[in-house]
Design a protein around this motif. Structure first.
Motif, PDB file in Angstrom:
ATOM      1  N   VAL A  22      60.914  67.585  12.555  1.00 26.98           N
ATOM      2  CA  VAL A  22      61.758  67.110  13.649  1.00 26.98           C
ATOM      3  C   VAL A  22      62.208  65.689  13.336  1.00 26.98           C
ATOM      4  CG1 VAL A  22      60.611  68.565  15.357  1.00 26.98           C
ATOM      5  CG2 VAL A  22      59.811  66.227  15.016  1.00 26.98           C
ATOM      6  N   ASP A  23      63.422  65.404  13.704  1.00 26.62           N
ATOM      7  CA  ASP A  23      63.992  64.080  13.494  1.00 26.62           C
ATOM      8  C   ASP A  23      64.480  63.553  14.835  1.00 26.62           C
ATOM      9  OD1 ASP A  23      64.164  63.762  10.414  1.00 26.62           O
ATOM     10  OD2 ASP A  23      64.975  65.770  10.791  1.00 26.62           O
ATOM     11  N   LEU A  24      64.287  62.276  15.054  1.00 27.59           N
ATOM     12  CA  LEU A  24      64.713  61.671  16.304  1.00 27.59           C
ATOM     13  C   LEU A  24      65.263  60.280  16.052  1.00 27.59           C
ATOM     14  CD1 LEU A  24      64.865  61.715  19.422  1.00 27.59           C
ATOM     15  CD2 LEU A  24      62.564  60.719  19.442  1.00 27.59           C
ATOM     16  N   TYR A  84      64.832  55.548  12.986  1.00 28.27           N
ATOM     17  CA  TYR A  84      64.724  57.003  13.012  1.00 28.27           C
ATOM     18  C   TYR A  84      63.266  57.393  12.743  1.00 28.27           C
ATOM     19  CZ  TYR A  84      69.796  56.718  12.443  1.00 28.27           C
ATOM     20  OH  TYR A  84      71.127  56.417  12.608  1.00 28.27           O
ATOM     21  N   ALA A  85      62.831  58.448  13.416  1.00 30.81           N
ATOM     22  CA  ALA A  85      61.490  58.974  13.188  1.00 30.81           C
ATOM     23  C   ALA A  85      61.601  60.394  12.651  1.00 30.81           C
ATOM     24  CB  ALA A  85      60.681  58.976  14.469  1.00 30.81           C
ATOM     25  N   GLU A  86      60.885  60.663  11.572  1.00 26.36           N
ATOM     26  CA  GLU A  86      60.796  62.005  11.021  1.00 26.36           C
ATOM     27  C   GLU A  86      59.334  62.429  11.098  1.00 26.36           C
ATOM     28  OE1 GLU A  86      60.613  63.474   6.586  1.00 26.36           O
ATOM     29  OE2 GLU A  86      62.717  63.081   7.136  1.00 26.36           O
ATOM     30  N   ILE A  87      59.091  63.557  11.760  1.00 23.65           N
ATOM     31  CA  ILE A  87      57.722  64.047  11.935  1.00 23.65           C
ATOM     32  C   ILE A  87      57.624  65.442  11.332  1.00 23.65           C
ATOM     33  CG2 ILE A  87      55.843  64.450  13.565  1.00 23.65           C
ATOM     34  CD1 ILE A  87      57.335  62.739  15.594  1.00 23.65           C
ATOM     35  N   THR A  88      56.729  65.622  10.403  1.00 21.84           N
ATOM     36  CA  THR A  88      56.496  66.931   9.799  1.00 21.84           C
ATOM     37  C   THR A  88      55.150  67.470  10.266  1.00 21.84           C
ATOM     38  OG1 THR A  88      55.491  65.910   7.843  1.00 21.84           O
ATOM     39  CG2 THR A  88      57.854  66.361   7.748  1.00 21.84           C
ATOM     40  N   GLY A  89      55.036  68.806  10.292  1.00 23.02           N
ATOM     41  CA  GLY A  89      53.773  69.422  10.690  1.00 23.02           C
ATOM     42  C   GLY A  89      53.618  69.594  12.183  1.00 23.02           C
ATOM     43  N   VAL A  90      54.744  69.554  12.925  1.00 15.95           N
ATOM     44  CA  VAL A  90      54.710  69.777  14.371  1.00 15.95           C
ATOM     45  C   VAL A  90      55.743  70.854  14.714  1.00 15.95           C
ATOM     46  CG1 VAL A  90      53.915  67.455  14.944  1.00 15.95           C
ATOM     47  CG2 VAL A  90      56.366  67.905  14.741  1.00 15.95           C
ATOM     48  N   PRO A  91      55.633  71.463  15.891  1.00 17.92           N
ATOM     49  CA  PRO A  91      56.573  72.535  16.245  1.00 17.92           C
ATOM     50  C   PRO A  91      57.991  72.022  16.484  1.00 17.92           C
ATOM     51  CG  PRO A  91      54.579  72.650  17.566  1.00 17.92           C
ATOM     52  CD  PRO A  91      54.549  71.334  16.867  1.00 17.92           C
ATOM     53  N   LYS A  92      58.915  72.911  16.366  1.00 22.94           N
ATOM     54  CA  LYS A  92      60.303  72.607  16.672  1.00 22.94           C
ATOM     55  C   LYS A  92      60.414  72.168  18.132  1.00 22.94           C
ATOM     56  CE  LYS A  92      64.937  74.682  16.524  1.00 22.94           C
ATOM     57  NZ  LYS A  92      65.702  75.922  16.247  1.00 22.94           N
ATOM     58  N   TYR A  94      59.472  69.234  19.198  1.00 20.33           N
ATOM     59  CA  TYR A  94      58.416  68.270  19.512  1.00 20.33           C
ATOM     60  C   TYR A  94      58.981  66.903  19.901  1.00 20.33           C
ATOM     61  CZ  TYR A  94      54.075  65.604  19.051  1.00 20.33           C
ATOM     62  OH  TYR A  94      52.992  64.795  19.304  1.00 20.33           O
ATOM     63  N   GLU A  95      60.184  66.613  19.413  1.00 21.67           N
ATOM     64  CA  GLU A  95      60.761  65.289  19.673  1.00 21.67           C
ATOM     65  C   GLU A  95      61.274  65.145  21.101  1.00 21.67           C
ATOM     66  OE1 GLU A  95      64.250  67.872  18.871  1.00 21.67           O
ATOM     67  OE2 GLU A  95      62.198  67.717  18.100  1.00 21.67           O
ATOM     68  N   LYS A  96      61.433  66.247  21.826  1.00 18.12           N
ATOM     69  CA  LYS A  96      62.069  66.174  23.150  1.00 18.12           C
ATOM     70  C   LYS A  96      61.266  65.360  24.159  1.00 18.12           C
ATOM     71  CE  LYS A  96      64.734  70.439  22.583  1.00 18.12           C
ATOM     72  NZ  LYS A  96      64.944  71.836  23.035  1.00 18.12           N
ATOM     73  N   PRO A  97      59.953  65.585  24.305  1.00 20.83           N
ATOM     74  CA  PRO A  97      59.220  64.754  25.270  1.00 20.83           C
ATOM     75  C   PRO A  97      59.145  63.290  24.852  1.00 20.83           C
ATOM     76  CG  PRO A  97      57.723  66.198  24.063  1.00 20.83           C
ATOM     77  CD  PRO A  97      59.098  66.653  23.742  1.00 20.83           C
ATOM     78  N   GLU A 136      52.882  67.127  23.919  1.00 18.99           N
ATOM     79  CA  GLU A 136      53.145  68.557  24.084  1.00 18.99           C
ATOM     80  C   GLU A 136      51.981  69.295  24.725  1.00 18.99           C
ATOM     81  OE1 GLU A 136      55.004  71.765  21.107  1.00 18.99           O
ATOM     82  OE2 GLU A 136      52.916  71.277  20.689  1.00 18.99           O
ATOM     83  N   ASN A 137      50.797  69.145  24.175  1.00 16.26           N
ATOM     84  CA  ASN A 137      49.629  69.911  24.633  1.00 16.26           C
ATOM     85  C   ASN A 137      48.885  69.165  25.731  1.00 16.26           C
ATOM     86  OD1 ASN A 137      50.054  72.080  22.844  1.00 16.26           O
ATOM     87  ND2 ASN A 137      49.193  70.878  21.172  1.00 16.26           N
ATOM     88  N   ARG A 138      49.588  68.900  26.811  1.00 15.20           N
ATOM     89  CA  ARG A 138      49.008  68.198  27.946  1.00 15.20           C
ATOM     90  C   ARG A 138      48.297  69.183  28.861  1.00 15.20           C
ATOM     91  NH1 ARG A 138      54.757  65.144  28.860  1.00 15.20           N
ATOM     92  NH2 ARG A 138      54.333  63.240  27.680  1.00 15.20           N
TER      93      ARG A 138
END
Length: 390
Positions: A22-24, A84-92, A94-97, A136-138
């Motif tokens: 995911v990229d944000l 910019y933030a790039e996060i690998t290893g998380v679900p599609k 994930y950047e929304k919250p 995400e996993n709240r």
């Protein structure tokens, strides 16, 4: 089902989803600097001499770990004054919250700026958003007053404070594994201001400046990524009063209410003592007379029973969504104030009085304390000085 190298197509699809990239776009350097309180801990000499990119990476890494993605990687970079933030290893998705949190942060910044323009901002306050928590996993939400300044300047961890540490312990006492307690501690402070721990009274006049931020945050975190409604605990008198002012219902300690942050969403809210309140009521110096110690012990035991009951409700509602709030609360108060009142006593003496387990068991077996345990649901003794503004 089509197989490939021993794996089903469904398994491959699931694996790919679980390790999406995911990229944000976080925004301009100016925006990210203020939303991440950068630099967190500098006064000529920086306690941690981190760049802006390192600071953002630190908080985003806390989030992915607390969401249960230990192999996730975070890369933050600047390009043409934009971060910019790039996060690998998380679900599609994930950047929304995270994007929603930062958008709410803009509202907090606007409120803080107005507060300062009106001459009500203190020199030793810091705008501090609830960074680094599970996105995400709240499992549940904690409504609190304000974060202590050392969570920002020393720990750089929103969940590192005497308050949050104590409540995490109470959640583990109620069956939540220690490494899972962050999922239950998604915090919204009605004053997003890192301030000295004794600054509660000074923050009284700030809440209205953050109304847009507060209501936006409550709306955002009232449901998890799958749409499940999350239970909330309102800690302390200022927060319980804010619930009444903002949403209508009165919430007492161990009282239940329902709020509707958005149309069609009904969120159960439990009133609780502030996690730090017990250190005040259990302090013999809060009372007068030769029996000050006995009064402090009695008050501490009652608050311990209330706090364990509240944490029990939070743990149960968070781990089993859809549970009946009232039935669960009755069960929790029965457990900690009646059935397991001796365990409540022992936990009070080990965690608050710092007794050993053997000492605590011996103390709780004495006739005076056993008599006090029969009164766990009675009103607290009247203290000699007013309660702190927490």
């Amino acid at each position: 089902m089509f197989k490939l190298a021993g794996l089903s197509l469904a398994a491959l699809t699931l694996s790919a989803a679980a390790h999406a990239d995911v990229d944000l776009k976080l925004g301009s350097t100016e925006r990210v600097t203020r939303l991440f309180a950068y630099p967190n801990n500098c006064s000529v000499i920086c306690f941690r001499d981190w760049t802006l990119e390192q600071t953002v990476t630190h908080y985003l890494s806390q989030s992915v770990q607390r969401d249960g993605y230990p192999d996730a990687k975070v890369l933050v970079k600047t390009d043409n004054d934009q971060l910019y933030a790039e996060i690998t290893g998380v679900p599609k998705g994930y950047e929304k919250p995270l994007a929603a949190l930062l958008d709410a942060g803009d509202l907090a910044y606007t409120g803080a700026s107005k507060l300062n323009a009106d001459g009500k901002w203190a020199f030793n306050w810091y705008l501090f958003l609830p960074l680094g928590m599970a996105l995400e996993n709240r499992k549940s939400v904690e409504l609190l007053h304000f974060p202590p300044d050392y969570s920002l300047t020393q720990a750089q961890d929103y969940l590192r404070s005497n308050t949050t540490d104590r409540w995490a312990d109470l959640l583990t006492d109620n069956g939540i594994p220690a490494d899972q307690t962050p999922a239950y501690q998604t915090i919204i402070d009605i004053a997003p201001i890192a301030a000295p721990a004794n600054a509660g009274k000074d923050l009284e006049g700030t809440y209205d400046y953050f109304k847009d931020y507060q209501t936006t945050m409550v709306k955002q975190v009232s449901q998890n990524a799958s749409g499940t409604v999350l239970p909330m605990v309102a800690f302390g008198a200022p927060v319980r009063n804010w619930i009444k002012q903002q949403y209508g219902p009165t919430v007492s300690v161990l009282g239940l209410a329902t709020i509707s942050p958005s149309a069609g969403v009904k969120v159960p809210v439990l009133g609780s003592n502030h996690p730090s309140y017990i250190w005040y009521v259990a302090d013999p110096e809060s009372y007068t007379g030769d029996d000050a110690q006995a009064k402090a012990d009695a008050a501490g035991l009652k608050v311990m029973g209330q706090d364990l009951s509240a944490a029990c409700w939070q743990a149960g509602m968070g781990s089993k969504p859809g549970s009946d709030p009232k039935t669960l609360l009755n069960s929790c108060t029965q457990t900690w104030q009646v059935t397991q009142k001796v365990k409540t006593c022992e936990l009070f003496y080990t965690s608050i009085r710092h007794s050993t387990a053997v000492q605590a068991a011996a103390t709780c077996a004495t006739p005076p304390i056993k008599a006090q345990l029969q009164q766990l649901k009675a009103p607290l003794p009247e203290s000699a000085v007013p309660a702190p503004h927490i």
